[in-house]
Design a protein around this motif. Structure first.
Motif, PDB file in Angstrom:
ATOM      1  N   GLN A  19      40.559  58.072  42.480  1.00  0.00           N
ATOM      2  CA  GLN A  19      39.478  59.000  42.124  1.00  0.00           C
ATOM      3  C   GLN A  19      38.381  58.291  41.337  1.00  0.00           C
ATOM      4  O   GLN A  19      37.205  58.595  41.491  1.00  0.00           O
ATOM      5  N   ASP A  20      38.767  57.367  40.460  1.00  0.00           N
ATOM      6  CA  ASP A  20      37.790  56.669  39.627  1.00  0.00           C
ATOM      7  C   ASP A  20      38.191  55.203  39.492  1.00  0.00           C
ATOM      8  O   ASP A  20      38.959  54.831  38.596  1.00  0.00           O
ATOM      9  N   PRO A  21      37.659  54.352  40.354  1.00  0.00           N
ATOM     10  CA  PRO A  21      37.998  52.921  40.324  1.00  0.00           C
ATOM     11  C   PRO A  21      37.558  52.207  39.044  1.00  0.00           C
ATOM     12  O   PRO A  21      37.945  51.053  38.824  1.00  0.00           O
ATOM     13  N   LYS A  22      36.783  52.869  38.201  1.00  0.00           N
ATOM     14  CA  LYS A  22      36.323  52.245  36.963  1.00  0.00           C
ATOM     15  C   LYS A  22      37.294  52.425  35.805  1.00  0.00           C
ATOM     16  O   LYS A  22      37.038  51.941  34.692  1.00  0.00           O
ATOM     17  N   LEU A  23      38.408  53.102  36.026  1.00  0.00           N
ATOM     18  CA  LEU A  23      39.399  53.303  34.965  1.00  0.00           C
ATOM     19  C   LEU A  23      40.214  52.022  34.770  1.00  0.00           C
ATOM     20  O   LEU A  23      41.306  51.872  35.315  1.00  0.00           O
ATOM     21  N   GLU A  24      39.687  51.113  33.988  1.00  0.00           N
ATOM     22  CA  GLU A  24      40.314  49.802  33.830  1.00  0.00           C
ATOM     23  C   GLU A  24      41.683  49.885  33.165  1.00  0.00           C
ATOM     24  O   GLU A  24      42.612  49.163  33.545  1.00  0.00           O
ATOM     25  N   ASP A  25      41.829  50.748  32.161  1.00  0.00           N
ATOM     26  CA  ASP A  25      43.131  50.877  31.493  1.00  0.00           C
ATOM     27  C   ASP A  25      44.180  51.436  32.450  1.00  0.00           C
ATOM     28  O   ASP A  25      45.353  51.050  32.393  1.00  0.00           O
ATOM     29  N   ALA A  26      43.751  52.333  33.334  1.00  0.00           N
ATOM     30  CA  ALA A  26      44.681  52.868  34.329  1.00  0.00           C
ATOM     31  C   ALA A  26      45.113  51.768  35.300  1.00  0.00           C
ATOM     32  O   ALA A  26      46.290  51.697  35.687  1.00  0.00           O
ATOM     33  N   LYS A  27      44.174  50.908  35.658  1.00  0.00           N
ATOM     34  CA  LYS A  27      44.518  49.786  36.547  1.00  0.00           C
ATOM     35  C   LYS A  27      45.552  48.872  35.890  1.00  0.00           C
ATOM     36  O   LYS A  27      46.481  48.391  36.548  1.00  0.00           O
ATOM     37  N   LYS A  28      45.396  48.624  34.606  1.00  0.00           N
ATOM     38  CA  LYS A  28      46.350  47.783  33.882  1.00  0.00           C
ATOM     39  C   LYS A  28      47.739  48.418  33.865  1.00  0.00           C
ATOM     40  O   LYS A  28      48.749  47.734  34.058  1.00  0.00           O
ATOM     41  N   ASP A  29      47.787  49.732  33.630  1.00  0.00           N
ATOM     42  CA  ASP A  29      49.078  50.428  33.638  1.00  0.00           C
ATOM     43  C   ASP A  29      49.719  50.359  35.015  1.00  0.00           C
ATOM     44  O   ASP A  29      50.937  50.173  35.143  1.00  0.00           O
ATOM     45  N   LEU A  30      48.908  50.524  36.047  1.00  0.00           N
ATOM     46  CA  LEU A  30      49.425  50.503  37.413  1.00  0.00           C
ATOM     47  C   LEU A  30      49.998  49.123  37.742  1.00  0.00           C
ATOM     48  O   LEU A  30      51.094  49.015  38.323  1.00  0.00           O
ATOM     49  N   LYS A  31      49.296  48.090  37.360  1.00  0.00           N
ATOM     50  CA  LYS A  31      49.776  46.731  37.610  1.00  0.00           C
ATOM     51  C   LYS A  31      51.088  46.475  36.884  1.00  0.00           C
ATOM     52  O   LYS A  31      52.030  45.885  37.432  1.00  0.00           O
ATOM     53  N   ARG A  32      51.186  46.949  35.663  1.00  0.00           N
ATOM     54  CA  ARG A  32      52.399  46.755  34.875  1.00  0.00           C
ATOM     55  C   ARG A  32      53.586  47.520  35.482  1.00  0.00           C
ATOM     56  O   ARG A  32      54.696  46.981  35.574  1.00  0.00           O
ATOM     57  N   LEU A  33      53.337  48.751  35.913  1.00  0.00           N
ATOM     58  CA  LEU A  33      54.419  49.564  36.473  1.00  0.00           C
ATOM     59  C   LEU A  33      54.901  49.033  37.811  1.00  0.00           C
ATOM     60  O   LEU A  33      56.097  49.124  38.130  1.00  0.00           O
ATOM     61  N   ARG A  34      53.977  48.486  38.574  1.00  0.00           N
ATOM     62  CA  ARG A  34      54.387  47.932  39.881  1.00  0.00           C
ATOM     63  C   ARG A  34      55.164  46.625  39.728  1.00  0.00           C
ATOM     64  O   ARG A  34      55.925  46.231  40.621  1.00  0.00           O
ATOM     65  N   GLY A  35      54.977  45.965  38.596  1.00  0.00           N
ATOM     66  CA  GLY A  35      55.753  44.760  38.324  1.00  0.00           C
ATOM     67  C   GLY A  35      55.246  43.512  38.969  1.00  0.00           C
ATOM     68  O   GLY A  35      54.407  43.396  39.765  1.00  0.00           O
TER      69      GLY A  35
END
Length: 357
Positions: free
Chosen positions: A341-357
């Motif tokens: 929905q919002d590709p500019k959510l940088e903190d969300a991207k960081k969380d996603l990368k961490r959760l995916r491992g």
């Protein structure tokens, strides 16, 4: 008295507050109450019947700025000035539109728009020397703009004093903001207190002082008292409810928290930001993530008011709440949706990368 208020807080909130009436046909009143979507609909209807309606153009310009549609906002504000060149509000609206655009572009382009912002604000003051909004925006210009763009701290101070003469509460709030910019929290505290002490009471000043005092190292009890005053004085103002929601979440005062959230809905059903703020506080402090999940799902049930936290931001927070409950797969799905929905959510991207491992 403070202890009495605390014991009777939920009852007080549920019985003594009546939402302030606001005209459904007055776009400025709707804007003042934070009802941007309704204001936009009224303006669009008025402009369909009369494209040269200065008020409708000016108010809709503000809404479009809040939406990040800066070019549309400038066109509307220019139309308002063309229709009413001697209207200080129209000139101020154009100044604001230019200012929002300046903040959204690179440094090289920002200088041009900032100059136009200043010129339009000065035009508003030439028409009405006591125009508080124009004084406010010129304070910010001179405080923030570098010298090569025309910024001048001495002129900023002069405009602050003029603003204080016109609207004492807003003048003190500007002084508090300038003190915070200088990292002088002691001076800021005094300025916020002076703003809150102005009579008649200003809901905006009370909210800002309450927000300043809310952190545990300041004065949460005083913050609560001020926020309760705000929701009694101006129940439509979301800020008071947000302060209470954050305080009660952190303090784990669940009954009072639920009462505040429900009453905020009764005051204005389109303002669900207190639900978001309660959930955010619970997630940050890692308290009751299941409750945070419930609040966020409620927030996601209604399209956010313009200017409020987006659905994307809420989905990211929901993902965090789910992760704290050990629901990793669901958390990833929510954060993926947030980033989509919002590709500019940088903190969300960081969380996603961490959760995916």
């Amino acid at each position: 008295m403070k202890h009495v208020l605390r014991c009777l807080g939920p009852l007080f909130l549920l019985t003594s507050i009546v939402p302030a009436a606001v005209s459904a046909e007055d776009p400025r009143a709707l804007l003042d109450h934070g009802l941007y979507r309704r204001a936009a609909v009224v303006c669009e209807q008025r402009l369909a019947a009369s494209p040269a309606d200065a008020v409708a153009n000016s108010v809709l310009a503000h809404v479009r700025s809040e939406q990040g549609r800066h070019d549309d906002a400038i066109k509307l504000a220019e139309a308002a000035v063309a229709a009413a060149p001697h209207d200080a509000d129209a000139q101020y609206g154009l100044s604001e539109a230019y200012g929002r655009k300046a903040g959204a572009v690179g440094v090289l382009k920002a200088a041009g728009f900032a100059g136009k912002m200043r010129k339009a604000a000065e035009a508003a003051l030439a028409i009405d020397p006591r125009h508080a909004d124009a004084l406010d925006i010129l304070v910010d210009f001179h405080m923030l703009a570098p010298g090569f763009m025309g910024g001048d701290k001495k002129q900023a101070a002069e405009y602050v004093e003029r603003l204080t003469q016109v609207d004492a509460a807003r003048g003190w709030l500007q002084k508090a903001q300038n003190a915070m910019r200088a990292k002088d929290t002691t001076l800021a505290a005094r300025c916020y207190a002076s703003a809150a002490a102005v009579t008649p009471a200003s809901g905006q000043a009370l909210v800002q002082y309450a927000s300043f005092l809310a952190p545990k190292w300041r004065d949460p009890a005083r913050s609560e008292k001020l926020a309760l005053q705000v929701v009694e004085l101006e129940p439509w103002r979301a800020g008071g409810w947000q302060v209470l929601a954050s305080l009660y979440s952190y303090q784990e005062r669940w009954a009072e928290l639920d009462a505040v959230l429900e009453k905020s809905l009764a005051a204005e059903p389109t303002h669900l930001s207190p639900w978001y703020q309660a959930a955010r506080q619970l997630i940050v402090s890692k308290k009751d993530p299941a409750r945070a999940e419930r609040y966020l799902r409620r927030y996601l049930s209604v399209e956010p008011e313009i200017g409020s936290q987006s659905w994307a931001a809420a989905r990211w927070r929901l993902g965090q709440a789910l992760e704290q409950q050990g629901k990793k797969t669901e958390a990833i799905a929510e954060i993926e949706a947030a980033v989509k929905q919002d590709p500019k959510l940088e903190d969300a991207k960081k969380d996603l990368k961490r959760l995916r491992g």
